[in-house]
Write a protein that holds these residues in place. Structure first.
Motif, mmCIF file in Angstrom:
data_model
loop_
_atom_site.group_PDB
_atom_site.id
_atom_site.type_symbol
_atom_site.label_atom_id
_atom_site.label_comp_id
_atom_site.label_asym_id
_atom_site.label_seq_id
_atom_site.Cartn_x
_atom_site.Cartn_y
_atom_site.Cartn_z
ATOM 1 N N ILE A 37 0.840 -1.211 0.000
ATOM 2 C CA ILE A 37 0.000 0.000 0.000
ATOM 3 C C ILE A 37 0.869 1.253 0.000
ATOM 4 C CG2 ILE A 37 -1.639 1.352 1.380
ATOM 5 C CD1 ILE A 37 -2.852 -1.346 2.278
ATOM 6 N N LEU A 38 1.902 1.258 0.843
ATOM 7 C CA LEU A 38 2.782 2.426 0.919
ATOM 8 C C LEU A 38 3.534 2.650 -0.388
ATOM 9 C CD1 LEU A 38 4.185 2.015 4.543
ATOM 10 C CD2 LEU A 38 2.431 3.598 3.747
ATOM 11 N N GLN A 39 3.993 1.574 -1.024
ATOM 12 C CA GLN A 39 4.685 1.710 -2.302
ATOM 13 C C GLN A 39 3.742 2.201 -3.393
ATOM 14 O OE1 GLN A 39 6.394 -2.161 -2.856
ATOM 15 N NE2 GLN A 39 8.276 -1.633 -1.759
ATOM 16 N N LYS A 40 2.508 1.736 -3.359
ATOM 17 C CA LYS A 40 1.521 2.134 -4.358
ATOM 18 C C LYS A 40 1.225 3.630 -4.290
ATOM 19 C CE LYS A 40 -3.200 1.101 -5.824
ATOM 20 N NZ LYS A 40 -4.421 0.353 -5.499
ATOM 21 N N HIS A 41 1.254 4.184 -3.086
ATOM 22 C CA HIS A 41 0.893 5.589 -2.899
ATOM 23 C C HIS A 41 2.096 6.493 -2.634
ATOM 24 C CE1 HIS A 41 -3.334 4.604 -2.964
ATOM 25 N NE2 HIS A 41 -3.106 3.627 -2.105
ATOM 26 N N ALA A 42 3.310 6.010 -2.836
ATOM 27 C CA ALA A 42 4.513 6.790 -2.543
ATOM 28 C C ALA A 42 4.571 8.073 -3.371
ATOM 29 C CB ALA A 42 5.758 5.947 -2.780
ATOM 30 N N ALA A 101 2.103 9.854 -4.615
ATOM 31 C CA ALA A 101 1.101 10.813 -4.124
ATOM 32 C C ALA A 101 1.573 11.465 -2.823
ATOM 33 C CB ALA A 101 -0.241 10.124 -3.920
ATOM 34 N N VAL A 102 2.187 10.685 -1.955
ATOM 35 C CA VAL A 102 2.693 11.228 -0.695
ATOM 36 C C VAL A 102 3.803 12.238 -0.957
ATOM 37 C CG1 VAL A 102 3.920 10.649 1.436
ATOM 38 C CG2 VAL A 102 1.993 9.254 0.684
ATOM 39 N N LYS A 103 4.708 11.909 -1.866
ATOM 40 C CA LYS A 103 5.798 12.830 -2.193
ATOM 41 C C LYS A 103 5.262 14.104 -2.842
ATOM 42 C CE LYS A 103 9.306 9.348 -2.431
ATOM 43 N NZ LYS A 103 10.690 9.207 -2.721
#
Length: 99
Positions: A68-73, A75-77
């Motif tokens: 999940i974190l890799q998928k949304h990395a 967008a977070v950045k």
């Protein structure tokens, strides 16, 4: 252990936290508004941690969380870049007003 974690988080959250506190200290007006902004910022920092804790407590695996974190990395950045841009604009406006 708390000291070690504090130093590790300083490199990450300190980049946002310290400028935010600096901006709030420069703000004119009632101090209760500054306290509410600080509480809001801290809540925004703690809520995602609570969500991850609750998800893992109820069975989310580390592999699933990593996915999940890799998928949304990206967008977070991107959101972090927008936040830094907003802080920059606020500092520029604040410095011109106080000058």
């Amino acid at each position: 252990m708390g000291v070690v974690i504090s130093f590790l988080e300083l490199a990450c959250t300190g980049q946002v936290y310290l400028p935010t506190i600096g901006y709030m200290l420069k703000m004119k007006g009632p101090s209760t508004g500054i306290v509410w902004l600080l509480l809001l910022y801290n809540a925004a920092f703690i809520v995602p941690l609570l969500i991850i804790f609750i998800a893992t407590y109820f069975g989310m695996t580390a592999e699933r969380l990593t996915h999940i974190l890799q998928k949304h990395a990206a967008a977070v950045k991107f959101a972090t870049a927008i936040l830094f841009l907003i802080l920059l604009i606020m500092f520029i406006i604040s410095s011109r007003i106080s000058a």
